[in-house]
Design a protein around this motif. Structure first.
Motif, PDB file in Angstrom:
ATOM      1  N   ASN A   1      51.789 -47.494 -44.408  1.00 52.16           N
ATOM      2  CA  ASN A   1      52.185 -48.888 -44.191  1.00 52.16           C
ATOM      3  C   ASN A   1      51.361 -49.438 -43.023  1.00 52.16           C
TER       4      ASN A   1
ATOM      5  N   ASN B   1      50.894 -52.250 -41.500  1.00 46.58           N
ATOM      6  CA  ASN B   1      51.528 -53.097 -40.489  1.00 46.58           C
ATOM      7  C   ASN B   1      52.410 -52.285 -39.549  1.00 46.58           C
TER       8      ASN B   1
ATOM      9  N   ALA C   1      51.737 -51.538 -35.515  1.00 45.78           N
ATOM     10  CA  ALA C   1      52.730 -51.862 -34.489  1.00 45.78           C
ATOM     11  C   ALA C   1      52.995 -50.658 -33.592  1.00 45.78           C
TER      12      ALA C   1
END
Length: 613
Positions: free
Chosen positions: A173, A175, A179
């Motif tokens: 993932n 994103n 982060a």
């Protein structure tokens, strides 16, 4: 016999870093009743010019702190070596860890070279900005040892978050992975900020001597045991330990990235970092420590503010003359105030004002360093990307960067064992200012090498000046060797010398702050690097390397022209006596309850500072 040295005026130009006409070490000491054959006394003016300078013996405690630094750098460089590929290249087809099996290109987020350059530049900026905060905490509140301990704990948390960003359930993932990655490097920045500016002063504070003395060797040769030579040697080998850690971390983690995955290349450095708190705990009661004395930085800036009063005018010529009349710091010495006008916070002697003057001068020297670091930072991003467009011959594109620490490990002992002693035997004074200037020019030469390589990449590529869009060109990646070796040599001359200069010129209770300002120059360089991000892709890469090469050359020329006057004052500045603060009850008891070794007692008189001969 004692000599009053409080009349010394360092004459340092706080704006230009130059030294105005000032008296030598005067009044000249009288040796009528002193046997000049005795060892352990300061050298005479004649001996300063004629005797060879040597280092004192290095105590064992320094090596344990150097080990901590080596492991911390293993953890830092072991992870950052993988950042460019982690950000720039996409997750290989069928891979859940970012590994390519050794036959392709490892990657994870697939955000491209410009984003990779921007994020690695931000990371560098952040890691070298936070030392300002860590130094302030250490010098004013916790002391260097405790600040390092807390910093290591925070650094471990950041590394754990970085591992989470690369585990298979998260890395798929982009994103979520991004982060966690950003949170990890920000947290690591807090840890690095507390560690880096404090470990450098702590290691040299373990040395016994802080003034030059005359000594007779077993061969009968009379020499000067020079703390500056000792500090230079300590920082040389300290830097070698750093690069041993960096080399092991970078090589090992790059191969982990390619054959297993990014999670392992982030996990192993985290595990290694766990050894650092254990070693620091072992040395807790064994290290010499300079305890904080409260708002010292505030007092230094108060002095600076008072010294500026009445010197500024709407007439720039008048302002310049009043700032450079040689009385800037002399006018704010405690001895210049009577009991009624002396501020209550002025609880130090004249010698400490001399030290603060010298420290401001050192900070002025560092102001040109961002132009040097622009060259150095190319090895962390653009040179790695350059390698990915060349014939790799089975070598991962981000393993070539290890030529830099490998070269340092060879160059440092060669220079320390053969080159520097030969220069000293010839009575040539290769001062810090000369070494730093030379470092700028060598770094510029490294970028010229990169320009030549990039030119041939564009010339040989089927896509011309868009080589990254085509298969790798038939140009062996080892052609980059010259850039890495030259950057390594420039580090010995400029980077190591900056650490030495920051230590030797700073007041003892402001060493962490001055070190942090030295490190902060790398952060400023990273900020300048953001302006070059548009050049960090085809077809502008030749311009990218050319701009930083020209900047370093100009910086080296202007640096030497501005600070060449400090060469003549190097010995006199190093011979300034230590300043003292009036001890209060907290300072007397500080550091003893937790088993720390108290600092060497100093005289507490405020009317006179003496040096025994």
């Amino acid at each position: 016999m004692a000599e009053d040295l409080t009349t010394l005026d360092p004459g340092v130009d706080f704006v230009k870093g130059e030294v105005s006409a000032a008296p030598a070490l005067s009044p000249a000491p009288s040796y009528e009743k002193t046997d000049l054959s005795l060892d352990g006394r300061p050298p005479t003016d004649e001996e300063l010019l004629t005797l060879r300078r040597v280092s004192e013996k290095i105590p064992w405690s320094i090596y344990s702190i150097a080990f901590v630094e080596a492991v911390e750098r293993f953890s830092y460089y072991g992870t950052t070596a993988c950042f460019t590929n982690f950000i720039q290249h996409a997750l290989p087809i069928g891979s859940t860890t970012g590994a390519d099996g050794g036959g392709g290109q490892a990657g994870a987020l697939g955000l491209g070279q410009r984003t990779a350059t921007a994020l690695t530049t931000f990371n560098s900026f952040w890691q070298y900005t936070m030392p300002l905060f860590g130094a302030y905490v250490a010098d004013n509140y916790l002391g260097r040892f405790k600040t390092i301990a807390f910093a290591l704990a925070i650094d471990l948390v950041g590394h754990v978050v970085l591992v989470i960003s690369a585990i298979p359930p998260v890395i798929k993932n982009p994103n979520g992975s991004m982060a966690a990655f950003i949170i990890g490097i920000i947290t690591m920045g807090f840890g690095t900020g507390g560690f880096k500016p404090n470990v450098n002063p702590l290691i040299v504070e373990q040395l016994e001597m802080d003034v030059m003395t005359v000594k007779t060797l077993k061969t009968g040769e009379r020499v000067i045991v020079d703390p500056a030579v000792t500090a230079s040697r300590v920082y040389d080998y300290f830097y070698m330990f750093i690069n041993i850690g960096a080399l092991c971390g970078q090589i090992g983690m790059v191969y982990c990235e390619h054959y297993v995955g990014f999670w392992l290349s982030f996990l192993l450095p985290t595990a290694m970092l766990c050894f650092c708190p254990l070693v620091m705990m072992y040395g807790r009661k064994r290290y010499k420590r300079v305890e904080p004395q409260g708002s010292v930085l505030g007092k230094a800036f108060k002095l600076f503010g008072i010294a500026n009063k009445g010197r500024w005018s709407i007439n720039p010529v008048k302002t310049y003359r009043q700032l450079h009349d040689g009385t800037f710091w002399e006018s704010v010495k405690p001895s210049k105030f009577d009991a009624a006008s002396k501020p209550k916070w002025m609880d130090f002697n004249d010698a400490w004002v001399d030290e603060v003057s010298r420290g401001f001068s050192a900070c002025a020297v560092f102001m040109w360093y961002p132009l040097y670091w622009l060259c150095y930072n190319q090895i962390n991003n653009n040179l790695i990307s350059q390698a990915s467009t060349m014939r790799l011959a089975g070598v991962p594109n981000d393993v070539l960067t290890n030529l830099n620490p490998f070269s340092l490990i060879i160059l440092i002992p060669v220079l320390d064992t053969f080159v520097y002693p030969a220069i000293r035997k010839l009575r040539l004074n290769f001062t810090p200012i000369k070494r730093i200037a030379a470092g700028y020019f060598v770094a510029a030469g490294a970028m010229v090498w990169a320009i030549v390589i990039q030119y041939y990449i564009y010339k040989k590529s089927d896509c011309g000046s868009h080589a990254s869009d085509c298969p790798n060109v038939d140009l062996i990646v080892w052609a980059q060797t010259g850039s890495y070796v030259l950057i390594a040599l420039s580090e010995v001359l400029a980077s190591i010398t900056s650490l030495e200069y920051a230590h030797s010129k700073a007041p003892a209770n402001l060493r962490s702050v001055v070190q942090s300002i030295c490190l902060f120059m790398n952060a400023i360089s990273s900020a300048l690097g953001f302006a070059l991000v548009p050049l960090a892709e085809d077809p502008y890469l030749i311009w990218n390397y050319g701009v930083v090469a020209v900047a370093a050359t100009i910086g080296g020329i202007l640096f030497y022209l501005q600070f060449r006057g400090l060469d003549k004052e190097e010995d006199r500045l190093n011979l300034l006596p230590k300043g003292t603060f009036k001890p209060n009850e907290d300072q007397v008891n500080n550091g003893l309850e937790d088993g720390g070794v108290a600092p060497t007692p100093v005289t507490t008189g405020f009317e006179k500072s003496e040096m025994s001969i």
